[in-house]
Design a protein around this motif. Structure first.
Motif, mmCIF file in Angstrom:
data_model
loop_
_atom_site.group_PDB
_atom_site.id
_atom_site.type_symbol
_atom_site.label_atom_id
_atom_site.label_comp_id
_atom_site.label_asym_id
_atom_site.label_seq_id
_atom_site.Cartn_x
_atom_site.Cartn_y
_atom_site.Cartn_z
ATOM 1 N N LEU A 4 0.857 -1.177 0.000
ATOM 2 C CA LEU A 4 0.000 0.000 0.000
ATOM 3 C C LEU A 4 0.893 1.227 0.000
ATOM 4 O O LEU A 4 1.826 1.312 0.791
ATOM 5 N N TRP A 132 -3.955 -1.968 8.589
ATOM 6 C CA TRP A 132 -4.161 -0.711 7.868
ATOM 7 C C TRP A 132 -4.528 0.411 8.833
ATOM 8 O O TRP A 132 -4.151 1.570 8.609
ATOM 9 N N ALA A 233 -7.395 2.362 -2.431
ATOM 10 C CA ALA A 233 -7.321 1.969 -1.020
ATOM 11 C C ALA A 233 -8.677 1.471 -0.527
ATOM 12 O O ALA A 233 -8.774 0.425 0.131
ATOM 13 N N ASN A 236 -9.865 -1.941 -1.694
ATOM 14 C CA ASN A 236 -9.151 -3.080 -1.111
ATOM 15 C C ASN A 236 -9.803 -3.559 0.180
ATOM 16 O O ASN A 236 -9.474 -4.635 0.684
ATOM 17 N N LEU A 336 -7.388 4.565 6.350
ATOM 18 C CA LEU A 336 -6.868 4.368 4.994
ATOM 19 C C LEU A 336 -6.805 5.698 4.258
ATOM 20 O O LEU A 336 -5.847 5.970 3.527
#
Length: 353
Positions: A4, A132, A233, A236, A336
């Motif tokens: 990421l 995350w 992002a 996901n 995120l």
């Protein structure tokens, strides 16, 4: 290597019923005094077992930092972290070791890798998102303090928060279990989730995120557009099915004369159908977007499916599962968004050195 971020990057490890989850954060600047309490606060917002409308798996989700921090400050080297799994009940998944659950990753993982960890979905589990949240809550500490990121549940099934975000008090997001800042709508959402849970079923909805006070110029031309990085992002996230920003799909029905944001003399715009982004770059107005989430695939009722040999079987979910992902997904969306914004913010700062 899959990761990421572009400059600020995160790689992760762990499975739902393994020993632990964790990650490695690279290119985190040196000298930042780390706010450990804020990181844990964000993890606590995401963790299971916090209310009657989420999974009752009990995890403390206490993060342990392994490297990259010395005497409370970032050192500039890779930040390693780990969160132990404490409350696995792998036997709840024994019955699907040879079966494919509808709309899960069981089939695709098995066909892609030739092997799968059926305990809680292994790497496909939404428990991965705690990595995350940690990375995002760390990254957010690098942003200017005036930047505010708030997400909230804006719909559950056919129940919508009809008020525009400008009329909502974001300080009330945490006042109820569903994380909707409108109290009346929140009550109806909670009742709907409880009703669906009693049926052994699940339900989806949407989360709206608003980012305020972002300076002009964040985002890269062509392949690093701010909205594209946010969309990547968000898409996901487990169960995410759609992303829109600004006018979104409603903008497709409008005429250009109605959709264009007319400038004020100071560079702000009268309207903000662009959603705070033009040409992939922040324009100083509020950035707002919405993420759609499907109903959780695991339902506590019989479903027709197949096994590894293609034979017809009946599958029924067991154990502890979210009837609705939305309440726990709010901090995932926020953090995120913070990670994406920080990554592009650092890239912009490097260009100006």
């Amino acid at each position: 290597m899959f990761k990421l971020g572009n400059f600020l990057t995160l790689t992760t490890f762990g499975e739902s019923h393994g020993i632990a989850y964790g990650g490695i954060l690279n290119n985190f600047p040196a000298g930042l005094e780390i706010d450990y309490e804020e990181i844990q606060h964000q993890l606590d917002r995401r963790k299971p077992g916090q209310s009657s409308i989420v999974t009752q798996r009990k995890e403390s989700d206490k993060v342990q930092f392994l490297s990259g921090i010395f005497e409370g400050k970032s050192t500039g080297t890779s930040i390693g972290f780990l969160v132990p799994n404490e409350n696995q009940k792998s036997k709840d998944y024994d019955h699907i070791s040879e079966y494919y659950r509808p709309s899960h990753a069981d089939f695709t993982y098995d066909k892609k890798f030739g092997v799968r960890d059926f305990r809680g979905g292994g790497k496909s589990s939404a428990r991965e998102t705690l990595n995350w949240v940690i990375a995002g809550s760390l990254a957010k500490q690098l942003l200017p303090k005036e930047i505010k990121i708030n997400a909230y549940v804006s719909s559950v099934g056919d129940i919508f928060c009809e008020k525009p975000y400008q009329d909502l008090d974001f300080s009330k997001i945490e006042d109820n279990d569903v994380r909707c800042p409108d109290a009346e709508t929140a009550e109806r959402m909670i009742s709907k989730i409880k009703e669906i849970k009693k049926e052994g079923n699940t339900i989806g909805g949407t989360i709206t995120c608003v980012i305020q006070n972002v300076p002009v110029g964040i985002g890269e031309p062509v392949f690093g557009k701010l909205q594209a990085e946010l969309a990547k992002a968000m898409m996901n996230i487990n169960a995410a099915k759609g992303f829109e920003y600004g006018s979104g799909f409603c903008g497709a029905k409008m005429k250009g004369s109605d959709h264009n944001d007319i400038f004020n003399e100071d560079g702000t715009t009268i309207s903000n159908l662009s959603g705070g982004i033009q040409g992939g770059i922040s324009n100083g107005m509020d950035i707002y977007f919405r993420v759609a989430f499907k109903p959780v695939a695991t339902i506590l009722r019989p479903q027709n499916s197949i096994n590894k040999d293609g034979e017809k079987v009946v599958v029924e979910g067991k154990g502890r599962h979210d009837p609705c992902v939305l309440p726990r997904a709010v901090p995932i969306v926020e953090n995120l968004a913070a990670f994406v914004l920080t990554d592009l913010y650092l890239i912009d700062k490097l260009r100006k050195i």
